[in-house]
Write an enzyme that holds these catalytic residues in place. Structure first.
Site, PDB file in Angstrom:
ATOM      1  N   TYR B  85      13.866  18.343  -7.080  1.00 17.35           N
ATOM      2  CA  TYR B  85      13.788  17.743  -8.413  1.00 17.35           C
ATOM      3  C   TYR B  85      15.190  17.759  -9.012  1.00 17.35           C
ATOM      4  O   TYR B  85      15.900  18.761  -8.892  1.00 17.35           O
ATOM      5  CB  TYR B  85      12.831  18.566  -9.279  1.00 17.35           C
ATOM      6  N   ASN B 160       1.360  15.177 -18.664  1.00 23.23           N
ATOM      7  CA  ASN B 160       0.628  13.995 -18.203  1.00 23.23           C
ATOM      8  C   ASN B 160       0.171  13.059 -19.325  1.00 23.23           C
ATOM      9  O   ASN B 160       0.468  11.872 -19.281  1.00 23.23           O
ATOM     10  CB  ASN B 160      -0.559  14.422 -17.337  1.00 23.23           C
ATOM     11  N   ASP B 210      -8.684   3.256  -0.837  1.00 25.27           N
ATOM     12  CA  ASP B 210      -9.915   3.138  -0.057  1.00 25.27           C
ATOM     13  C   ASP B 210     -10.149   4.483   0.603  1.00 25.27           C
ATOM     14  O   ASP B 210      -9.284   4.987   1.319  1.00 25.27           O
ATOM     15  CB  ASP B 210      -9.741   2.074   1.041  1.00 25.27           C
ATOM     16  N   MET B 281       3.433   8.539  -4.805  1.00 24.43           N
ATOM     17  CA  MET B 281       2.509   9.366  -4.042  1.00 24.43           C
ATOM     18  C   MET B 281       2.431   9.002  -2.553  1.00 24.43           C
ATOM     19  O   MET B 281       2.217   9.863  -1.713  1.00 24.43           O
ATOM     20  CB  MET B 281       1.113   9.304  -4.661  1.00 24.43           C
ATOM     21  N   PHE B 303      10.112   5.318 -15.307  1.00 25.05           N
ATOM     22  CA  PHE B 303       9.912   6.234 -16.435  1.00 25.05           C
ATOM     23  C   PHE B 303       9.935   7.661 -15.933  1.00 25.05           C
ATOM     24  O   PHE B 303       9.275   8.009 -14.954  1.00 25.05           O
ATOM     25  CB  PHE B 303       8.579   5.973 -17.149  1.00 25.05           C
TER      26      PHE B 303
END
Lengths: 366, 366
Positions: B85, B160, B210, B281, B303
């Site tokens: 990070y 979040n 899916d 992800m 963002f």
């Protein structure tokens, strides 16, 4: 004289209208017969384009009839004929071509703008159908331009140089001393970017393909004012920014290639920078890592001159054309072109399609 | 009382300071001993993290000592420990964790803000080191929040839900009736987007993976207020916009997946639309065609909440936290979490690392 029909003296005799009718009958003024490059269906340009005689066109009272002097063959003209461009003239019998310069041949009796026979004019915003010898359109279409620059520059000022100028102005506020980066730097837009940036004191970092003659290409761009020129492979290093020397990290990048050449721009841009895509010469997409967006805060945008033109920018467009032609006249804006007579359209088209190897931009000379 | 040391009655006795000193000596007030999750080097969290006793910390005159109530394990916490990070606390002995809710334990004598022992507070903007039982930081760090919501919501409101709220506000002006599109819709940010959009009258088009159970996942999102939910394969059709029915084409899209799931957002966006990437992800990059930029005029942005926080937005941040917790209290904002006692930190970490299959977000309960 204000309401009289004005004609070029040499052509007055060729226009037919009855002298016995009252003046309002001047509406029966016609253009000379014209030759045009037409297409009736989309497809490969060398198969679907045909040169045909076009009958005389009647002038309305506020119409202007021009004789084309020169018109370029732009890649977007090719794409329109192929049918792969989003905005295209209606078929059949579409006249090809989109920009060019013309000389005024005759003006309708009610024309009020200061346009006279002999003047050089440009359709501005550009519009369909410049690959023909005579054109009749309303006076508002035409923008009078200076006639002391080479005809091929007046013919090509609207699409490529104006794209370069708008991209330098519309995305990031640049100040003298700032740097930008671009790929496809040897393209005409690329060359214009270098020169227009230089006029504003903005430094340019330029990326070109690896190919035989790349050293010569570098030298040419540096003569135009490029600060740095790299081949793609030269930038294939981990710490790409160490190559920038004293140049600031660029806040703005222009991409007309895609693929790896676009990724190199993303690597060079500074935190918060913007990349503008205006072409895709490699036919490869732009690939962007997630961290480029999140942690480096890059913005990716696009530019399309035709959309910009559609947004009611006629007056801005004309001001920029005058500015750009003044730079041409001062020797501050140049790029290589080849004038080919309209009678040899087939040859000019083949050269534009790459059938004769790398060639300068083809400009039809009427 | 204003300048007196205020303590929670039950803990007053545990704090050692000399009653014989003049009041200024209250600076020798200390926090209780604390337990913290620490790391001395970057690496796999289950290898480098350790739970350790931390000695009491001296309170300055304007410091506030809090007892943590709850703190989540966010993916970004994991990434900070891994060292991947961009912004990380200095090593060694870095305390992990970044957000959470605490109860005020004691305040220094010169504290002027209306914060009293017993109040619930949030470090806002969030800051390093929430995975420990007692924390001492200056009063300005702490934002007093309501205490009538479940503790796990107060603990997780800043990262979040605030990301979802900012992304809805910062990129495109949306009006009631407009639509947005997002992938990763089952994530907590995704669930917050659905609910916050609904509060504003904005319709949501949601894309999920899916996988077995996707029908159940769809149903859950619809119960939260999703207008449309598609799996990626459902959108693998030529005319994707025919699936939108009466919904308007979305002007804004949120991407936290990358790869094909990002391409689907680009396909669904309307002309001139914006896609904001806030996660990756799938670990696949975003791939964009040249024509998406030029002819469709899409903008791609990123963002990152931590960057937004850094830009002097403390007051805005606190207003939003209050707004979001009010929505929680009204039952308009909810998402699934699991409270795990801090004493079982190892279990909570393993669940967050995916060692026990798909699990709800882990929130440490102190």
């Amino acid at each position: 004289m204000a309401s009289a029909l004005r004609l070029l003296p040499s052509t007055a005799a060729r226009l037919r209208f009855s002298r016995s009718l009252p003046f309002s009958a001047a509406a029966s003024l016609f253009s000379p017969p014209s030759k045009a490059v037409l297409y009736d269906q989309h497809g490969p340009p060398d198969q679907v384009l045909r040169v045909a005689d076009v009958p005389p066109v009647e002038l309305g009272e506020r119409d202007v009839c021009v004789r084309m002097l020169a018109a370029p063959i732009n890649p977007s003209d090719i794409n329109r004929v192929q049918g792969v461009y989003p905005v295209r003239p209606p078929l059949p019998a579409a006249v090809a071509g989109y920009e060019g310069v013309a000389q005024v041949h005759a003006v309708g009796p009610a024309v009020t703008r200061p346009i006279s026979p002999g003047d050089w004019v440009i359709p501005s915003p550009p519009s369909f159908g410049t690959w023909q010898t005579y054109i009749v359109k309303p006076e508002d279409v035409w923008h009078k331009v200076r006639d002391d620059v080479p005809v091929e520059y007046a013919a090509t000022v609207t699409v490529n140089p104006l794209t370069a100028l708008r991209m330098l102005r519309d995305f990031v506020d640049l100040n003298p001393g700032d740097a930008i980066v671009q790929n496809g730097a040897t393209s005409i837009v690329g060359q214009c970017v270098i020169q227009l940036a230089k006029v504003q004191g903005i430094r340019t970092i330029n990326i070109i393909r690896d190919r035989p003659g790349s050293e010569e290409a570098k030298e040419k761009l540096k003569q135009l004012g490029a600060d740095e020129v790299f081949t793609e492979s030269q930038l294939d290093v981990k710490n790409v920014k160490s190559l920038l020397g004293a140049l600031p990290e660029p806040a703005l990048g222009f991409n007309c290639v895609g693929g790896n050449a676009a990724s190199l721009i993303l690597k060079l841009l500074r935190q918060g920078g913007t990349m503008v895509t205006y072409g895709g010469m490699s036919k490869k997409p732009v690939t962007v890592s997630t961290s480029s967006f999140i942690f480096k805060d890059l913005s990716l945008r696009g530019f399309w001159l035709q959309k910009w033109m559609n947004s009611d920018k006629a007056e801005d467009c004309r001001i920029m054309i005058d500015y750009l032609l003044a730079l041409v006249q001062e020797g501050k804006l140049k790029y290589e072109m080849e004038l080919t007579p309209f009678s040899e359209f087939g040859l000019a088209l083949d050269k534009s399609l790459g059938k004769h190897g790398s060639q300068p931009k083809q400009v039809l000379s009427f």
